[in-house]
Design a protein around this motif. Structure first.
Motif, PDB file in Angstrom:
ATOM      1  N   LYS A  63       2.610  22.154 -34.688  1.00 23.35           N
ATOM      2  CA  LYS A  63       2.982  23.559 -34.858  1.00 23.35           C
ATOM      3  C   LYS A  63       2.665  24.377 -33.594  1.00 23.35           C
ATOM      4  N   ILE A  71      -1.038  20.739 -37.330  1.00 25.14           N
ATOM      5  CA  ILE A  71      -1.418  21.935 -36.571  1.00 25.14           C
ATOM      6  C   ILE A  71      -1.077  21.747 -35.095  1.00 25.14           C
ATOM      7  N   GLU A  72      -1.402  20.578 -34.554  1.00 26.84           N
ATOM      8  CA  GLU A  72      -1.084  20.309 -33.148  1.00 26.84           C
ATOM      9  C   GLU A  72       0.421  20.427 -32.905  1.00 26.84           C
ATOM     10  N   ALA A 125      -5.354  27.892 -33.003  1.00 23.14           N
ATOM     11  CA  ALA A 125      -5.758  26.637 -33.649  1.00 23.14           C
ATOM     12  C   ALA A 125      -6.830  26.903 -34.698  1.00 23.14           C
ATOM     13  N   THR A 170      -3.696  16.863 -41.442  1.00 23.26           N
ATOM     14  CA  THR A 170      -3.501  18.307 -41.291  1.00 23.26           C
ATOM     15  C   THR A 170      -3.617  18.704 -39.819  1.00 23.26           C
ATOM     16  N   HIS A 176      -5.292  28.416 -37.826  1.00 18.34           N
ATOM     17  CA  HIS A 176      -4.612  27.393 -38.631  1.00 18.34           C
ATOM     18  C   HIS A 176      -5.630  26.500 -39.334  1.00 18.34           C
ATOM     19  N   ILE A 177      -6.687  26.120 -38.626  1.00 16.62           N
ATOM     20  CA  ILE A 177      -7.732  25.275 -39.218  1.00 16.62           C
ATOM     21  C   ILE A 177      -8.346  25.984 -40.416  1.00 16.62           C
TER      22      ILE A 177
END
Length: 159
Positions: A79, A76-77, A22, A72, A25-26
């Motif tokens: 994904k 991400i969550e 996570a 966004t 990605h962030i």
């Protein structure tokens, strides 16, 4: 640049690995994580028959608006395997915006500061580790003060 505080949580699968993914990605999609709290293990809040969570707060500098960051985050969550079912259900990842600068935002899909910060030790403990003197823009108390008066009794332990 905007400064946002994000709460990361996971109670399914390889929780620690999911939190690391996570953050990657962030950093790719939202901005640089300038500080990270320790990881904390906490019993599930609100649905106590679920597995324990690993939680962490990160501070991110971003050029995005709060609304863009929220959209966004939802991507991400997804994904990372988050499937939204019932409230407080087990989840691979949960990412909440706790603060966005000192803004107060009330929109249908976004409330900042997060409305439950003061009621949840699993949020306050890692926040207190990073920014104990930071003032809550609505409650006008520091994070440390909010932690000392929090009535939540769930155990929050460094992992």
């Amino acid at each position: 640049m905007n400064t946002t505080y994000l709460l990361l949580g996971s109670n399914m699968g390889n929780r620690q690995q999911t939190l690391l993914q996570a953050i990657k990605h962030i950093e790719q999609l939202i901005g640089n994580a300038i500080r990270q709290s320790s990881l904390y293990k906490t019993a599930a809040w609100g649905k106590t028959d679920e597995a324990d969570f690993l939680n962490q707060v990160i501070i991110v500098e971003t050029k995005l608006t709060a609304q863009e960051a929220m959209q966004t985050i939802l991507g991400i969550e997804e994904k990372l395997g988050r499937i939204r079912t019932v409230k407080n259900a087990a989840r691979t990842i949960d990412i909440d915006i706790l603060f966005f600068n000192t803004e107060i935002i009330e929109e249908p899909n976004l409330s900042v500061p997060h409305p439950e910060i003061q009621n949840r030790r699993f949020v306050l403990v890692p926040l207190n580790e990073l920014s104990p003197a930071m003032q809550h823009p609505v409650l006008h108390k520091t994070i440390h003060q909010l932690l000392t008066i929090c009535t939540d009794k769930l155990d929050v332990k460094k992992f």
